[in-house]
Design a protein around this motif. Sequence first.
Motif, PDB file in Angstrom:
ATOM      1  N   LEU A 166      75.429 -91.433  -2.029  1.00 47.96           N
ATOM      2  CA  LEU A 166      74.366 -90.829  -1.236  1.00 47.96           C
ATOM      3  C   LEU A 166      73.356 -91.868  -0.772  1.00 47.96           C
ATOM      4  O   LEU A 166      72.929 -91.868   0.389  1.00 47.96           O
ATOM      5  CB  LEU A 166      73.671 -89.741  -2.048  1.00 47.96           C
ATOM      6  CG  LEU A 166      74.433 -88.428  -2.195  1.00 47.96           C
ATOM      7  CD1 LEU A 166      73.723 -87.505  -3.174  1.00 47.96           C
ATOM      8  CD2 LEU A 166      74.591 -87.743  -0.850  1.00 47.96           C
ATOM      9  N   SER A 167      72.958 -92.758  -1.659  1.00 50.99           N
ATOM     10  CA  SER A 167      72.018 -93.814  -1.284  1.00 50.99           C
ATOM     11  C   SER A 167      72.612 -94.707  -0.210  1.00 50.99           C
ATOM     12  O   SER A 167      71.902 -95.159   0.702  1.00 50.99           O
ATOM     13  CB  SER A 167      71.642 -94.649  -2.511  1.00 50.99           C
ATOM     14  OG  SER A 167      70.976 -93.868  -3.484  1.00 50.99           O
ATOM     15  N   ALA A 168      73.926 -94.973  -0.298  1.00 50.56           N
ATOM     16  CA  ALA A 168      74.579 -95.804   0.706  1.00 50.56           C
ATOM     17  C   ALA A 168      74.561 -95.125   2.071  1.00 50.56           C
ATOM     18  O   ALA A 168      74.297 -95.774   3.097  1.00 50.56           O
ATOM     19  CB  ALA A 168      76.019 -96.100   0.283  1.00 50.56           C
ATOM     20  N   LEU A 169      74.822 -93.823   2.115  1.00 50.27           N
ATOM     21  CA  LEU A 169      74.829 -93.110   3.393  1.00 50.27           C
ATOM     22  C   LEU A 169      73.434 -93.044   4.013  1.00 50.27           C
ATOM     23  O   LEU A 169      73.271 -93.253   5.219  1.00 50.27           O
ATOM     24  CB  LEU A 169      75.385 -91.701   3.193  1.00 50.27           C
ATOM     25  CG  LEU A 169      76.905 -91.601   3.054  1.00 50.27           C
ATOM     26  CD1 LEU A 169      77.303 -90.200   2.626  1.00 50.27           C
ATOM     27  CD2 LEU A 169      77.593 -91.983   4.350  1.00 50.27           C
ATOM     28  N   VAL A 170      72.442 -92.773   3.183  1.00 48.09           N
ATOM     29  CA  VAL A 170      71.075 -92.714   3.703  1.00 48.09           C
ATOM     30  C   VAL A 170      70.625 -94.102   4.135  1.00 48.09           C
ATOM     31  O   VAL A 170      69.970 -94.273   5.175  1.00 48.09           O
ATOM     32  CB  VAL A 170      70.128 -92.131   2.639  1.00 48.09           C
ATOM     33  CG1 VAL A 170      68.689 -92.162   3.118  1.00 48.09           C
ATOM     34  CG2 VAL A 170      70.522 -90.702   2.301  1.00 48.09           C
TER      35      VAL A 170
END
Length: 254
Positions: A166-170
Amino acid sequence: MPAEKPVPAWCGFGPELRSLAPGIAAAAAATAVIAWLAQELQRLVFGPWGWSAGVALAACLGLLQALSLGAIGIGWRRRWSLDHLGVINPRQAWRWITAPWIHANGTEAAVNLLMLLLVVLGPTPLPLGQVVLRYCLTALAAQIPAALMARRHGIARRWSGAAAPLSALVGLAAGLSLLQDRSLGFPLGPLRLPAWVLLLVYGSLQVGWLLPRQAQQEQSRPLQRLMASTASWGLLLGLAWALISWLQQLIAQR
């Protein structure tokens, strides 16, 4: 006698990296199997139901979390999550496989499921197998440096859940917004939530969970604890991915 050349700091991670090898190998091998299973589930179940890959992934994570809270899964959350001791235990190498799929923190599980429905490619044309493959590889890529930092600085840590993907996508969306000078966001009902707003909100929640020490005798610094988290490394991976994508676009335009 000539003076010995100083050894670069990164060389000291060699023995620690070798100690992580069983878990890394287990997670890498399992990724291919899990991606294949996801592909078959889409063909047999989710495809006929008309579910997108993002919704299917969120449903699977929600189901696993619900089982871990019920009588069937008593102790799942601690038994299946990965801690700073288990990362070097070959007998617990299987926890590298299960950690990204089980949340030890119920509040974080609820936040991540909501985030997943918001940002994990809800209307994506990618098949579920490809989405799950990227999910697992991102989780593994973030887990390795997080485990190394925890071992190096003596940080007590328990890793679990979807924080890294999730952090990578954001981070990817926020990085592209900055580099391309355009607003990228995610649909939220009648609103469109900018990527940088989501980054600030989700990042603040993660910092609140990550900064407190998990052991009283621990002497680590706040920055070291942040760098021992998969969320921080997931964000760095997303920003790096955004930079590479931007550079590829510049090269293609010439």
